[in-house]
Design a protein around this motif. Structure first.
Motif, mmCIF file in Angstrom:
data_model
loop_
_atom_site.group_PDB
_atom_site.id
_atom_site.type_symbol
_atom_site.label_atom_id
_atom_site.label_comp_id
_atom_site.label_asym_id
_atom_site.label_seq_id
_atom_site.Cartn_x
_atom_site.Cartn_y
_atom_site.Cartn_z
ATOM 1 N N UNK A 1 0.818 -1.210 0.000
ATOM 2 C CA UNK A 1 0.000 0.000 0.000
ATOM 3 C C UNK A 1 0.856 1.266 0.000
ATOM 4 N N UNK A 2 0.381 2.239 -0.716
ATOM 5 C CA UNK A 2 0.940 3.578 -0.683
ATOM 6 C C UNK A 2 -0.169 4.429 -0.076
ATOM 7 N N UNK A 3 0.062 4.912 1.148
ATOM 8 C CA UNK A 3 -1.050 5.539 1.847
ATOM 9 C C UNK A 3 -0.599 6.717 2.703
ATOM 10 N N UNK A 4 -1.591 7.522 3.061
ATOM 11 C CA UNK A 4 -1.368 8.691 3.914
ATOM 12 C C UNK A 4 -2.281 8.591 5.127
ATOM 13 N N UNK A 5 -1.837 9.188 6.234
ATOM 14 C CA UNK A 5 -2.695 9.285 7.409
ATOM 15 C C UNK A 5 -3.146 10.730 7.530
ATOM 16 N N UNK A 6 -4.432 10.948 7.412
ATOM 17 C CA UNK A 6 -5.024 12.285 7.505
ATOM 18 C C UNK A 6 -5.642 12.437 8.879
ATOM 19 N N UNK A 7 -5.232 13.495 9.574
ATOM 20 C CA UNK A 7 -5.737 13.758 10.923
ATOM 21 C C UNK A 7 -6.593 15.015 10.938
ATOM 22 N N UNK A 8 -7.613 14.979 11.737
ATOM 23 C CA UNK A 8 -8.453 16.155 11.980
ATOM 24 C C UNK A 8 -7.707 17.056 12.963
ATOM 25 N N UNK A 9 -7.429 18.286 12.555
ATOM 26 C CA UNK A 9 -6.661 19.193 13.405
ATOM 27 C C UNK A 9 -7.456 19.711 14.604
ATOM 28 N N UNK B 1 -5.504 6.467 4.354
ATOM 29 C CA UNK B 1 -6.182 6.550 3.057
ATOM 30 C C UNK B 1 -5.214 6.080 1.976
ATOM 31 N N UNK B 2 -5.698 5.218 1.113
ATOM 32 C CA UNK B 2 -4.915 4.749 -0.034
ATOM 33 C C UNK B 2 -4.648 5.937 -0.950
ATOM 34 N N UNK B 3 -3.365 6.267 -1.139
ATOM 35 C CA UNK B 3 -3.003 7.460 -1.912
ATOM 36 C C UNK B 3 -3.105 7.245 -3.416
ATOM 37 N N UNK B 4 -3.403 6.031 -3.843
ATOM 38 C CA UNK B 4 -3.531 5.765 -5.280
ATOM 39 C C UNK B 4 -4.973 5.797 -5.752
ATOM 40 N N UNK B 5 -5.892 6.153 -4.874
ATOM 41 C CA UNK B 5 -7.320 6.149 -5.227
ATOM 42 C C UNK B 5 -7.708 7.276 -6.173
ATOM 43 N N UNK B 6 -6.930 8.327 -6.196
ATOM 44 C CA UNK B 6 -7.284 9.498 -6.992
ATOM 45 C C UNK B 6 -7.772 10.616 -6.098
ATOM 46 N N UNK B 7 -7.690 11.826 -6.645
ATOM 47 C CA UNK B 7 -8.006 13.022 -5.857
ATOM 48 C C UNK B 7 -9.416 13.011 -5.275
ATOM 49 N N UNK B 8 -10.410 12.744 -6.101
ATOM 50 C CA UNK B 8 -11.800 12.826 -5.633
ATOM 51 C C UNK B 8 -12.075 11.849 -4.504
ATOM 52 N N UNK B 9 -11.604 10.626 -4.641
ATOM 53 C CA UNK B 9 -11.840 9.618 -3.604
ATOM 54 C C UNK B 9 -11.120 9.993 -2.306
ATOM 55 N N UNK B 10 -9.931 10.549 -2.422
ATOM 56 C CA UNK B 10 -9.198 10.969 -1.220
ATOM 57 C C UNK B 10 -9.931 12.124 -0.542
#
Length: 171
Positions: A6-14, A27-36
């Protein structure tokens, strides 16, 4: 990449983070902009803090050493993820060498000469393809020295480990 590729990012609520809560999602970073963006909006919507609007990238995996900043744009994240998905560690190594994502992409597209066991093998192959070497001289040629000379002037060699050298023409 991660163990499972997996190529992924962790997005946190600030808003949650600033109030002592860890709330976010991988979040899978290969899903595309809209899905992310959809998943980022879901993280914010499900935040323990009301009206959460801000987020940040707090972690990432699978980018093979490419740096992702905390406030990197999603378009850039997707572009890097797709690049790593296609080129793997070699892509990250070439970006690291050039220090410039666009130059690295051009090098992979236009200047890649191939993968070889060694730079000496590359020197031997291109010499034999372009010149006829008399049989009685073949054993006297120092392919390793020719490979080193090529690397000084003509090629970039990315050594990825045992018997894996990727060669790029310098232009």
């Amino acid at each position: 990449m991660t163990k499972n590729g997996e190529i992924r990012i962790y997005v946190a609520c600030l808003a949650a983070y600033n109030n002592g809560y860890l709330h976010g999602a991988w979040i899978d970073a290969t899903l595309g902009e809209n899905a992310i963006w959809d998943q980022i909006n879901e993280v914010l919507k499900t935040s323990p803090m009301p009206n959460a609007e801000e987020w940040a990238l707090h972690d990432y995996e699978g980018f093979e050493g490419l740096n992702i900043s905390e406030y990197e744009g999603i378009q850039s994240v997707v572009e890097k993820a797709e690049f790593i998905k296609e080129h793997g560690r070699l892509g990250a190594e070439i970006v690291s060498h050039y220090g410039d994502f666009d130059t690295a992409k051009r090098a992979l597209e236009d200047d890649y000469a191939g993968q070889y066991d060694s730079l000496a093998d590359f020197a031997q192959e291109i010499t034999e393809e372009t010149s006829e070497i008399p049989i009685h001289l073949q054993h006297y040629i120092d392919w390793e020295r020719m490979g080193r000379d090529l690397e000084i002037n003509d090629v970039l060699a990315i050594d990825m480990g045992y018997r894996e050298v990727h060669v790029f023409w310098n232009r």
